[in-house]
Enzyme design. Structure first.
Site, PDB file in Angstrom:
ATOM      1  N   ARG A  91      57.764  25.438  63.456  1.00 12.03           N
ATOM      2  CA  ARG A  91      57.986  26.544  64.018  1.00 12.03           C
ATOM      3  C   ARG A  91      58.721  26.050  65.523  1.00 12.03           C
ATOM      4  O   ARG A  91      58.716  26.917  66.416  1.00 12.03           O
ATOM      5  CB  ARG A  91      57.152  27.661  64.127  1.00 12.03           C
ATOM      6  CG  ARG A  91      55.739  27.078  64.844  1.00 12.03           C
ATOM      7  CD  ARG A  91      54.777  28.330  65.168  1.00 12.03           C
ATOM      8  NE  ARG A  91      53.604  27.658  65.659  1.00 12.03           N
ATOM      9  CZ  ARG A  91      52.475  28.348  66.054  1.00 12.03           C
ATOM     10  NH1 ARG A  91      52.597  29.534  66.344  1.00 12.03           N
ATOM     11  NH2 ARG A  91      51.416  27.974  66.380  1.00 12.03           N
ATOM     12  N   GLY A 119      57.403  30.831  61.228  1.00 11.48           N
ATOM     13  CA  GLY A 119      58.200  30.112  62.366  1.00 11.48           C
ATOM     14  C   GLY A 119      58.175  30.691  63.528  1.00 11.48           C
ATOM     15  O   GLY A 119      58.822  30.406  64.442  1.00 11.48           O
ATOM     16  N   ASP A 245      47.660  15.451  63.480  1.00 14.84           N
ATOM     17  CA  ASP A 245      49.059  15.993  63.867  1.00 14.84           C
ATOM     18  C   ASP A 245      49.094  16.518  65.194  1.00 14.84           C
ATOM     19  O   ASP A 245      50.119  16.811  65.696  1.00 14.84           O
ATOM     20  CB  ASP A 245      49.607  16.842  62.728  1.00 14.84           C
ATOM     21  CG  ASP A 245      48.468  18.074  62.514  1.00 14.84           C
ATOM     22  OD1 ASP A 245      47.439  17.596  62.199  1.00 14.84           O
ATOM     23  OD2 ASP A 245      48.791  19.157  62.830  1.00 14.84           O
TER      24      ASP A 245
HETATM   25  P1  AMP Z   1      48.936  23.921  64.442  1.00  9.26           P
HETATM   26  O1  AMP Z   1      47.454  24.180  63.863  1.00  9.26           O
HETATM   27  O2  AMP Z   1      49.467  24.884  65.441  1.00  9.26           O
HETATM   28  O3  AMP Z   1      49.211  22.434  65.260  1.00  9.26           O
HETATM   29  O4  AMP Z   1      49.787  23.778  63.303  1.00  9.26           O
HETATM   30  C1  AMP Z   1      49.769  22.925  62.189  1.00  9.26           C
HETATM   31  C2  AMP Z   1      50.963  22.996  61.391  1.00  9.26           C
HETATM   32  O5  AMP Z   1      51.237  24.370  60.852  1.00  9.26           O
HETATM   33  C3  AMP Z   1      52.221  22.432  61.890  1.00  9.26           C
HETATM   34  O6  AMP Z   1      53.049  21.776  61.191  1.00  9.26           O
HETATM   35  C4  AMP Z   1      52.928  23.822  62.505  1.00  9.26           C
HETATM   36  O7  AMP Z   1      54.212  23.779  62.804  1.00  9.26           O
HETATM   37  C5  AMP Z   1      52.693  24.851  61.495  1.00  9.26           C
HETATM   38  N1  AMP Z   1      52.781  26.156  61.715  1.00  9.26           N
HETATM   39  C6  AMP Z   1      51.757  26.787  62.471  1.00  9.26           C
HETATM   40  N2  AMP Z   1      52.156  28.112  62.687  1.00  9.26           N
HETATM   41  C7  AMP Z   1      53.084  28.322  62.037  1.00  9.26           C
HETATM   42  C8  AMP Z   1      54.065  29.147  61.788  1.00  9.26           C
HETATM   43  N3  AMP Z   1      53.685  30.586  62.301  1.00  9.26           N
HETATM   44  N4  AMP Z   1      55.028  29.212  60.857  1.00  9.26           N
HETATM   45  C9  AMP Z   1      55.501  28.011  60.462  1.00  9.26           C
HETATM   46  N5  AMP Z   1      54.558  27.005  60.743  1.00  9.26           N
HETATM   47  C10 AMP Z   1      53.621  27.177  61.481  1.00  9.26           C
HETATM   48 MG    MG Z   2      50.197  21.219  66.141  1.00 10.90          MG
END
Ligand code: AMP
Ligand code: MG
Length: 477
Positions: A91, A119, A245
């Site tokens: 996103r 996204g 990540d």
């Molecule tokens: P995070 O825990 O926020 O670091 O996210 C982990 C993964 O999930 C990353 O690849 C983010 O880009 C993806 N992600 C988190 N929230 C969303 C969302 N609402 N839509 C698409 N991808 C997401």
């Molecule tokens: Mg992340």
């Protein structure tokens, strides 16, 4: 500089197309400005008045006129210890780089890496990221930055319907440990070399051309990661989702999710309510940093002799402790070195843990301690252990070369008066959800100058109100 003169470069696109997805942002409906950050605008030489134009709102909404080649980046990562072979910006959409800063829109729509996400980012979490990255910077801790936040009438579903927002984030790099993991675990070693060389140019230019560039880069990542986490521990910050990540190759705090500052001191505090086992608890952060570096080390194995890297990684604990001890010494105002100095913070922490003492408020109060114990003793129901600790502290202070004034002045530059506690953020979010952004602006003032007095906001420097203490936060953002 005018916004229309901004030149955005996308060198990352010179890598093979497996590295990214060229994708246009999907604008939000009826975007409106919530807050802008002139300090971040300075970093890219953007005139402040440009921040208040309609063109700028469109820019942050991803439908502006500035020419750029937007893209999402591919990466993998270990999430809660388990390897996920493909994540990527699900996103976040990169607009390109200017003056060493990569501009990125978080919440700007679907990409190839969105998996089952939408996204989008909701207003609540966007405000948290916007304010906290600036607060980290204000505390002097390496972090990504934020230039602006916009809201919209776009509906986004989490546990309930919320409104969509976008944060324009900026970073010298968006390469993560997980970026290397993607290529290593997919056995794409040719691409791994490309990524390593790109990273050298972007974040370690002084190593380009060095015959030991890769091991030196690894060594710098070990050091900067240890430094960042030691700083977190010093201010009582719990990141909450230290998946690989979410680990920056440049040792920056990135991806602000269910983070929290400690209210009461609790070594085992877990801010992320999905983290049942406490893998990412406050006290585990230093070890998790090492584990994550070990995952990064594996990815470097086609490039660097593993035994050499193991030796570098073996020093992580020593590097971390050295920085951490120095931070703790600064927090209690010790300058002169003395044998038993590590005992002072550790007895203090066990007292604070047992008595549930507010972390930030205590150290700030200690930064006023000139022999009068009244304010400190008022913070604890049990007076005796604190009295005993202060007796030892008083004795120890006699060995100091600096005057009380000098010591207190230095301590006030180390122990912030204001940190953005979750209840404060929530107050600002509640107001913003009703169209009042004054709470965001107020917290931005504190975020930028956490060591200053700000009399008007004195109440925020005190104990967290009982009903808001050490809560856990959901990951959904
Ligand atoms: P995070 O825990 O926020 O670091 O996210 C982990 C993964 O999930 C990353 O690849 C983010 O880009 C993806 N992600 C988190 N929230 C969303 C969302 N609402 N839509 C698409 N991808 C997401
Ligand atoms: Mg992340």
């Amino acid at each position: 500089m005018k916004l229309s003169n901004l030149k955005l470069k996308s060198d990352y696109l010179s890598l093979d197309d497996i590295f990214y997805h060229e994708v246009k942002p999907a604008p939000l409906k009826n975007p409106h400005l919530i807050s802008v950050n002139p300090d971040a605008a300075d970093l890219i030489n953007l005139d402040h008045q440009e921040l208040y134009t309609d063109d700028f709102i469109h820019f942050v909404n991803g439908d502006g006129k500035v020419p750029h080649k937007p893209y999402a980046m591919c990466y993998a990562g270990h999430q809660f210890g388990f390897f996920v072979p493909r994540l990527g910006d699900g996103r976040a959409i990169n607009l390109g780089e200017t003056n060493g800063w990569h501009l990125q829109l978080k919440g700007a729509g679907l990409t190839r890496y969105s998996r089952d996400g939408d996204g989008r980012a909701v207003l609540r979490s966007s405000i948290r990221e916007y304010l906290m990255s600036e607060a980290m910077h204000g505390l002097g801790i390496p972090t990504t930055r934020a230039l602006a936040i916009i809201g919209s009438t776009h509906r986004v579903y989490r546990q309930e319907w919320e409104s969509g927002a976008i944060v324009l984030r900026m970073s010298p790099t968006w390469i993560r440990f997980g970026s290397f993991e993607y290529f290593y675990h997919n056995k794409k070693h040719q691409e791994l070399v490309q990524l390593a060389d790109y990273t050298l140019k972007e974040s370690f230019p002084h190593l380009v051309g060095d015959k030991d560039a890769y091991i030196k880069m690894f060594s710098e990542v070990v050091k900067s990661t240890a430094y960042m986490i030691a700083q977190w521990m010093g201010v009582g910050f719990n990141h909450g989702v230290m998946n690989t990540d979410n680990m920056s190759i440049a040792g920056l705090t990135i991806d602000y999710g269910p983070y929290a500052f400690l209210d009461e001191y609790d070594f085992d505090y877990i801010c992320n309510h999905t983290d049942k086992g406490g893998r990412y608890s406050f006290g585990n952060q230093p070890q998790v940093g090492k584990w994550n570096l070990e995952m990064l080390m594996h990815t470097f194995s086609p490039l660097v002799n593993v035994d050499k890297m193991k030796k570098v990684l073996d020093d992580y604990g020593t590097i971390f402790n050295k920085i951490h001890i120095q931070i703790l010494r600064d927090k209690i105002g010790l300058k002169v070195l003395h044998d038993k100095d590590t005992e002072l913070p550790s007895t203090l922490f066990s007292f604070m843990q047992n008595q549930r003492i507010d972390y930030t408020y205590f150290f700030r109060t200690l930064s006023h301690y000139d022999g009068d114990r009244t304010a400190l003793l008022a913070m604890s129901l049990m007076k005796k252990p604190l009295q005993e600790w202060l007796d030892i502290y008083d004795e120890r202070l006699k060995l100091e070369s600096q005057s009380t004034d000098e010591r207190l002045k230095a301590m006030k530059k180390t122990n912030p008066k204001y940190i953005l506690k979750n209840y404060m953020l929530q107050e600002a979010i509640d107001k913003a959800e009703n169209g009042d952004f004054s709470g965001v602006e107020n917290l931005m003032v504190l975020a930028k100058a956490p060591f200053e007095e700000h009399k008007k906001f004195d109440h925020y420097s005190k104990d967290t109100p009982l009903e808001h203490k050490n809560l856990k936060l959901s990951c959904s953002s």
